[in-house]
Design a protein around this motif. Structure first.
Motif, PDB file in Angstrom:
ATOM      1  N   THR A  60       0.854  -1.190   0.000  1.00 56.69           N
ATOM      2  CA  THR A  60       0.000   0.000   0.000  1.00 56.69           C
ATOM      3  C   THR A  60       0.887   1.236   0.000  1.00 56.69           C
ATOM      4  OG1 THR A  60      -0.097   0.174   2.423  1.00 56.69           O
ATOM      5  CG2 THR A  60      -1.758  -1.230   1.339  1.00 56.69           C
ATOM      6  N   SER A  61       0.315   2.375  -0.322  1.00 53.72           N
ATOM      7  CA  SER A  61       1.081   3.621  -0.339  1.00 53.72           C
ATOM      8  C   SER A  61       1.619   3.959   1.046  1.00 53.72           C
ATOM      9  CB  SER A  61       0.202   4.768  -0.859  1.00 53.72           C
ATOM     10  OG  SER A  61      -0.158   4.543  -2.201  1.00 53.72           O
ATOM     11  N   LEU A  62       0.814   3.744   2.075  1.00 53.34           N
ATOM     12  CA  LEU A  62       1.251   4.044   3.435  1.00 53.34           C
ATOM     13  C   LEU A  62       2.430   3.167   3.836  1.00 53.34           C
ATOM     14  CD1 LEU A  62       0.955   5.478   6.138  1.00 53.34           C
ATOM     15  CD2 LEU A  62      -0.770   3.765   6.791  1.00 53.34           C
ATOM     16  N   ARG A  63       2.366   1.887   3.510  1.00 56.50           N
ATOM     17  CA  ARG A  63       3.455   0.987   3.875  1.00 56.50           C
ATOM     18  C   ARG A  63       4.727   1.294   3.093  1.00 56.50           C
ATOM     19  NH1 ARG A  63      -0.080  -4.659   4.213  1.00 56.50           N
ATOM     20  NH2 ARG A  63      -1.057  -4.201   6.236  1.00 56.50           N
ATOM     21  N   LEU A  64       4.593   1.667   1.831  1.00 53.61           N
ATOM     22  CA  LEU A  64       5.761   2.081   1.060  1.00 53.61           C
ATOM     23  C   LEU A  64       6.402   3.326   1.678  1.00 53.61           C
ATOM     24  CD1 LEU A  64       4.671   1.632  -2.675  1.00 53.61           C
ATOM     25  CD2 LEU A  64       6.606   0.517  -1.541  1.00 53.61           C
ATOM     26  N   PHE A  65       5.550   4.281   2.070  1.00 54.06           N
ATOM     27  CA  PHE A  65       6.052   5.510   2.694  1.00 54.06           C
ATOM     28  C   PHE A  65       6.764   5.200   4.008  1.00 54.06           C
ATOM     29  CE2 PHE A  65       5.713   9.178   5.488  1.00 54.06           C
ATOM     30  CZ  PHE A  65       6.105  10.224   4.677  1.00 54.06           C
ATOM     31  N   LEU A  66       6.151   4.363   4.850  1.00 54.87           N
ATOM     32  CA  LEU A  66       6.754   4.025   6.139  1.00 54.87           C
ATOM     33  C   LEU A  66       8.061   3.256   5.968  1.00 54.87           C
ATOM     34  CD1 LEU A  66       3.596   2.983   8.220  1.00 54.87           C
ATOM     35  CD2 LEU A  66       4.958   5.074   8.445  1.00 54.87           C
ATOM     36  N   ALA A  67       8.106   2.315   5.047  1.00 53.72           N
ATOM     37  CA  ALA A  67       9.329   1.549   4.804  1.00 53.72           C
ATOM     38  C   ALA A  67      10.442   2.463   4.329  1.00 53.72           C
ATOM     39  CB  ALA A  67       9.069   0.449   3.776  1.00 53.72           C
ATOM     40  N   GLY A  68      10.114   3.400   3.443  1.00 54.37           N
ATOM     41  CA  GLY A  68      11.119   4.347   2.961  1.00 54.37           C
ATOM     42  C   GLY A  68      11.604   5.270   4.061  1.00 54.37           C
ATOM     43  N   MET A 122      14.213  13.810   6.788  1.00 54.42           N
ATOM     44  CA  MET A 122      14.392  12.512   6.146  1.00 54.42           C
ATOM     45  C   MET A 122      13.077  11.746   6.048  1.00 54.42           C
ATOM     46  SD  MET A 122      16.206  10.374   4.585  1.00 54.42           S
ATOM     47  CE  MET A 122      17.774  11.222   4.709  1.00 54.42           C
ATOM     48  N   ILE A 123      12.195  11.924   7.008  1.00 54.31           N
ATOM     49  CA  ILE A 123      10.929  11.191   6.991  1.00 54.31           C
ATOM     50  C   ILE A 123      10.127  11.502   5.728  1.00 54.31           C
ATOM     51  CG2 ILE A 123       8.697  10.931   8.146  1.00 54.31           C
ATOM     52  CD1 ILE A 123      10.215  11.199  10.810  1.00 54.31           C
ATOM     53  N   PRO A 124       9.869  12.798   5.423  1.00 55.25           N
ATOM     54  CA  PRO A 124       9.145  13.057   4.163  1.00 55.25           C
ATOM     55  C   PRO A 124       9.997  12.794   2.929  1.00 55.25           C
ATOM     56  CG  PRO A 124       9.747  15.124   5.217  1.00 55.25           C
ATOM     57  CD  PRO A 124      10.054  14.035   6.208  1.00 55.25           C
ATOM     58  N   PHE A 164      10.684   6.902  -2.076  1.00 52.23           N
ATOM     59  CA  PHE A 164      10.418   5.477  -2.316  1.00 52.23           C
ATOM     60  C   PHE A 164       8.971   5.252  -2.766  1.00 52.23           C
ATOM     61  CE2 PHE A 164      14.284   4.577   0.174  1.00 52.23           C
ATOM     62  CZ  PHE A 164      14.851   3.590  -0.637  1.00 52.23           C
ATOM     63  N   LEU A 165       8.051   6.003  -2.183  1.00 53.82           N
ATOM     64  CA  LEU A 165       6.637   5.869  -2.554  1.00 53.82           C
ATOM     65  C   LEU A 165       6.421   6.276  -4.008  1.00 53.82           C
ATOM     66  CD1 LEU A 165       3.585   5.564  -2.118  1.00 53.82           C
ATOM     67  CD2 LEU A 165       3.586   7.850  -1.079  1.00 53.82           C
ATOM     68  N   VAL A 166       6.902   7.458  -4.365  1.00 50.31           N
ATOM     69  CA  VAL A 166       6.693   7.958  -5.726  1.00 50.31           C
ATOM     70  C   VAL A 166       7.414   7.083  -6.741  1.00 50.31           C
ATOM     71  CG1 VAL A 166       7.076   9.897  -7.302  1.00 50.31           C
ATOM     72  CG2 VAL A 166       6.308  10.322  -4.958  1.00 50.31           C
ATOM     73  N   PHE A 167       8.642   6.677  -6.416  1.00 44.78           N
ATOM     74  CA  PHE A 167       9.379   5.825  -7.357  1.00 44.78           C
ATOM     75  C   PHE A 167       8.651   4.496  -7.573  1.00 44.78           C
ATOM     76  CE2 PHE A 167      12.521   2.437  -8.180  1.00 44.78           C
ATOM     77  CZ  PHE A 167      13.013   2.886  -9.395  1.00 44.78           C
ATOM     78  N   GLY A 168       8.229   3.877  -6.483  1.00 44.50           N
ATOM     79  CA  GLY A 168       7.558   2.591  -6.598  1.00 44.50           C
ATOM     80  C   GLY A 168       6.270   2.666  -7.393  1.00 44.50           C
ATOM     81  N   ARG A 169       5.447   3.661  -7.085  1.00 48.43           N
ATOM     82  CA  ARG A 169       4.166   3.797  -7.777  1.00 48.43           C
ATOM     83  C   ARG A 169       4.357   4.234  -9.238  1.00 48.43           C
ATOM     84  NH1 ARG A 169       1.429   0.505  -5.008  1.00 48.43           N
ATOM     85  NH2 ARG A 169       0.206   1.265  -3.250  1.00 48.43           N
ATOM     86  N   THR A 176      10.941  18.869  -2.791  1.00 50.90           N
ATOM     87  CA  THR A 176      10.009  19.939  -2.435  1.00 50.90           C
ATOM     88  C   THR A 176       9.449  19.727  -1.031  1.00 50.90           C
ATOM     89  OG1 THR A 176       9.381  20.154  -4.768  1.00 50.90           O
ATOM     90  CG2 THR A 176       7.916  21.152  -3.139  1.00 50.90           C
ATOM     91  N   ALA A 177       9.130  18.496  -0.693  1.00 49.20           N
ATOM     92  CA  ALA A 177       8.510  18.193   0.598  1.00 49.20           C
ATOM     93  C   ALA A 177       9.463  18.396   1.773  1.00 49.20           C
ATOM     94  CB  ALA A 177       7.991  16.752   0.596  1.00 49.20           C
ATOM     95  N   SER A 178      10.736  18.194   1.564  1.00 54.02           N
ATOM     96  CA  SER A 178      11.672  18.174   2.691  1.00 54.02           C
ATOM     97  C   SER A 178      12.665  19.330   2.704  1.00 54.02           C
ATOM     98  CB  SER A 178      12.470  16.862   2.666  1.00 54.02           C
ATOM     99  OG  SER A 178      13.267  16.777   1.492  1.00 54.02           O
ATOM    100  N   TYR A 179      12.635  20.221   1.722  1.00 53.05           N
ATOM    101  CA  TYR A 179      13.714  21.206   1.572  1.00 53.05           C
ATOM    102  C   TYR A 179      13.891  22.148   2.761  1.00 53.05           C
ATOM    103  CZ  TYR A 179      17.113  24.120  -0.756  1.00 53.05           C
ATOM    104  OH  TYR A 179      18.269  24.773  -1.068  1.00 53.05           O
ATOM    105  N   PRO A 180      12.830  22.708   3.362  1.00 50.44           N
ATOM    106  CA  PRO A 180      13.047  23.601   4.506  1.00 50.44           C
ATOM    107  C   PRO A 180      13.855  22.946   5.628  1.00 50.44           C
ATOM    108  CG  PRO A 180      10.807  23.817   3.724  1.00 50.44           C
ATOM    109  CD  PRO A 180      11.407  22.646   2.991  1.00 50.44           C
ATOM    110  N   PHE A 181      13.631  21.668   5.881  1.00 47.74           N
ATOM    111  CA  PHE A 181      14.393  20.966   6.913  1.00 47.74           C
ATOM    112  C   PHE A 181      15.867  20.850   6.519  1.00 47.74           C
ATOM    113  CE2 PHE A 181      10.046  19.297   7.398  1.00 47.74           C
ATOM    114  CZ  PHE A 181       9.828  19.605   8.732  1.00 47.74           C
ATOM    115  N   GLU A 182      16.121  20.750   5.231  1.00 47.17           N
ATOM    116  CA  GLU A 182      17.510  20.650   4.780  1.00 47.17           C
ATOM    117  C   GLU A 182      18.251  21.956   5.017  1.00 47.17           C
ATOM    118  OE1 GLU A 182      20.095  19.508   0.783  1.00 47.17           O
ATOM    119  OE2 GLU A 182      17.923  19.177   0.821  1.00 47.17           O
TER     120      GLU A 182
END
Length: 330
Positions: free
Chosen positions: A110-118, A197-199, A205-210, A257-263
């Motif tokens: 599932t998308s959630l599991r792919l996101f969590l694994a990544g 790193m979380i987002p 991994f989610l976007v690549f897989g899907r 885009t999702a993680s840049y401010p944290f970087e």
């Protein structure tokens, strides 16, 4: 492949090797851009006049070459390679393991599991290799001299001895947390790194897989293992690597885009030891400093370079990872 094979140490080691090679190939390809981005993000005074403009990237590279020679574009890359191989090896290997546990069959994916694994694989790899990342940033931040023999050792020594003691007004020596636990100095900015790193890892991994699965189905009429889905000819006669590069590029753009401010926050904390050697710069303090000095756009400084760097890096990394897994028989 069989479940038993995927649980074997042979599979784990081959998975780690595939990931390590993929990470090194991707990082080497974009090393000059990576250095310029660090100089912009960390507000290096010698390079602020170049930031915020696409042409500024070229001018910054030209200035580096004039000051330090062509190899100056790769200043700190030795530390990058030392860090990226174990980092990428752990990240991709952990993702394979988390995926096996959380999604043992395609039905469980599932998308959630792919996101969590990544996300979990990204956080684990960062925790193990973060000190090497800090050393790499310090090497890249230094623009005053040409690379010298032993500079890596000097950076490590300087970080370890930053803020060794504080002398109070009465002349006594005050012990600090960093003085009692000097290894914490090698984890400056770690909190922001994990939050980013979380987002980043989860989304990539989610976007690549899907995206990979969708492109394989639509363009190649195959599943991600290369098995034809029907007898109909594929829509396009494309090489699988081209599809992997496309899926990886899209994953890189969205995750960046999702993680840049944290970087950006992380970079400021990592070089904070040069400004405040006796203490750690807190997350809130760093956020306040960036907002006060540059406003909301300060959290996106260098984002254009980020796309220029991360999109090809992620594309190459995922494509090489997929190809290496085929070569290694996993």
């Amino acid at each position: 492949m069989t479940q038993r094979h995927r649980n074997s140490w042979d599979y784990v080691l081959r998975s780690g090797l595939a990931g390590g090679v993929a990470g090194c190939a991707a990082k080497t390809a974009i090393a000059p851009l990576d250095r310029v981005k660090i100089l912009f993000q960390a507000s290096n005074p010698d390079y602020q006049k170049y930031s915020g403009r696409w042409l500024g990237v070229v001018n910054a590279m030209d200035n580096i070459v004039k000051q330090q020679g062509v190899m100056g574009l790769f200043h700190g890359h030795s530390a990058t390679i030392l860090r990226i191989f174990p980092y990428a090896a752990v990240k991709y290997m952990a993702f394979d393991m988390f995926r096996l546990v959380m999604m043992p069959t395609p039905r469980d994916e599932t998308s959630l599991r792919l996101f969590l694994a990544g996300s979990m694989s990204g956080v684990l790899s960062v925790f193990i290799t973060y000190p090497l990342e800090l050393i790499r940033v310090r090497l890249a931040f230094d623009t005053k001299t040409k690379p010298q023999a032993g500079s890596l050792r000097n950076i490590v020594t300087n970080i370890y001895h930053e803020g060794a003691e504080i002398v109070t007004n009465d002349g006594s020596h005050k012990s600090t947390l960093l003085n009692r636990m000097p290894l914490l100095k090698f984890y400056r900015g770690f909190g922001a790194t994990v939050m980013g790193m979380i987002p980043y890892a989860g989304t990539s991994f989610l976007v690549f897989g899907r995206t990979k699965a969708w492109l394989y189905t639509v363009l190649l009429n195959k599943d991600t293992q290369g098995t034809p889905l029907s007898e109909h000819p594929p829509l396009f006669d494309l090489n699988r690597t081209v599809v992997d590069l496309t899926a990886g590029a899209l994953a890189g753009a969205i995750s960046q885009t999702a993680s840049y401010p944290f970087e950006v926050i992380r970079r400021r904390q990592q070089v904070g030891g040069l400004l405040h050697p006796s203490r750690m710069m807190g997350f809130t303090e760093t956020v306040r400093w960036i907002y006060t000095t540059r406003g909301i756009l300060g959290f996106y400084i260098g984002l254009g370079i980020g796309y220029l760097k991360v999109v090809p890096m992620t594309a190459i990394s995922f494509a090489v990872w997929s190809e290496m897994k085929c070569i290694l028989g996993i």
